[in-house]
Design an enzyme around this catalytic site. Structure first.
Site, PDB file in Angstrom:
ATOM      1  N   LEU A  90       0.817  -1.210   0.000  1.00 35.47           N
ATOM      2  CA  LEU A  90       0.000   0.000   0.000  1.00 35.47           C
ATOM      3  C   LEU A  90       0.854   1.265   0.000  1.00 35.47           C
ATOM      4  O   LEU A  90       0.387   2.323  -0.401  1.00 35.47           O
ATOM      5  CB  LEU A  90      -0.951  -0.001   1.197  1.00 35.47           C
ATOM      6  CG  LEU A  90      -1.994  -1.119   1.200  1.00 35.47           C
ATOM      7  CD1 LEU A  90      -2.822  -1.074   2.475  1.00 35.47           C
ATOM      8  CD2 LEU A  90      -2.881  -1.051  -0.025  1.00 35.47           C
ATOM      9  N   GLU A 132       4.788  -7.505   6.494  1.00 35.22           N
ATOM     10  CA  GLU A 132       4.421  -6.497   7.490  1.00 35.22           C
ATOM     11  C   GLU A 132       5.458  -6.383   8.600  1.00 35.22           C
ATOM     12  O   GLU A 132       5.745  -5.276   9.072  1.00 35.22           O
ATOM     13  CB  GLU A 132       3.028  -6.783   8.062  1.00 35.22           C
ATOM     14  CG  GLU A 132       1.908  -6.765   7.040  1.00 35.22           C
ATOM     15  CD  GLU A 132       1.843  -5.526   6.175  1.00 35.22           C
ATOM     16  OE1 GLU A 132       2.261  -4.430   6.620  1.00 35.22           O
ATOM     17  OE2 GLU A 132       1.362  -5.630   5.033  1.00 35.22           O
ATOM     18  N   HIS A 135       8.237  -4.112   7.663  1.00 31.53           N
ATOM     19  CA  HIS A 135       7.914  -2.694   7.844  1.00 31.53           C
ATOM     20  C   HIS A 135       8.312  -2.197   9.232  1.00 31.53           C
ATOM     21  O   HIS A 135       8.719  -1.042   9.390  1.00 31.53           O
ATOM     22  CB  HIS A 135       6.410  -2.444   7.651  1.00 31.53           C
ATOM     23  CG  HIS A 135       5.990  -2.226   6.246  1.00 31.53           C
ATOM     24  ND1 HIS A 135       6.445  -1.179   5.465  1.00 31.53           N
ATOM     25  CD2 HIS A 135       5.131  -2.927   5.458  1.00 31.53           C
ATOM     26  CE1 HIS A 135       5.885  -1.245   4.271  1.00 31.53           C
ATOM     27  NE2 HIS A 135       5.087  -2.289   4.236  1.00 31.53           N
TER      28      HIS A 135
END
Length: 159
Positions: A90, A132, A135
């Site tokens: 995203l 994730e 990140h």
């Protein structure tokens, strides 16, 4: 709940290491709810707190839009196998790249009640967990991709 602004590649916050969560407060619960709403609104399957400008070790994932997962202070404790495939983010809209990830992972983390839980994932869930968690340490998938970023086009029906 509210939509949060997604941070894009080039924003310094995406390159910072996140801090451990010591306690879940009402603000933390609001953040988690907002992260889910933001992720669903953007048609994502995962979102990490730094992607909405918060340097905390919090991740939300829902690969089938039926099983929402909250991972607080997550750590992968086991991984095996390999899957190679296109991955997007995203924070890098309209781009994909080929990334190798484990086929299976086991992740220990805390839930919203600060209880230790174990999440086991295969396939897309394993890929999402790895993506994730990267990140949270300031790593983007393009850093570990096996080739260059490519543009991806969506059919209008997909939007």
């Amino acid at each position: 709940m509210a939509l949060r602004q997604i941070r894009y590649d080039g924003d310094d916050i995406l390159r910072k290491k996140c801090k451990e969560v010591k306690a879940v407060t009402e603000r933390t619960r609001t953040l988690i709810d907002d992260m889910f709403e933001t992720m669903y609104d953007a048609n994502g399957v995962g979102l990490a707190a730094p992607q909405v400008g918060i340097l905390k070790r919090i991740v939300v994932i829902d690969v089938d839009y039926e099983t929402p997962l909250v991972l607080i202070n997550p750590v992968i404790v086991e991984k095996d196998g390999e899957q190679v495939g296109d991955e997007g983010c995203l924070s890098l809209p309209g781009k994909v790249a080929t990334v190798a990830r484990p086929e299976h992972v086991i992740c220990k983390c805390l839930n919203e009640d600060m209880e230790e839980i174990t999440i086991e994932g295969e396939g897309l869930l394993a890929r999402a967990i790895c993506h994730e968690l990267d990140h949270l340490d300031g790593v983007l998938y393009k850093d570990i991709a096996e080739g260059p970023l490519r543009d991806v086009e969506y059919d209008e029906e997909d939007e």
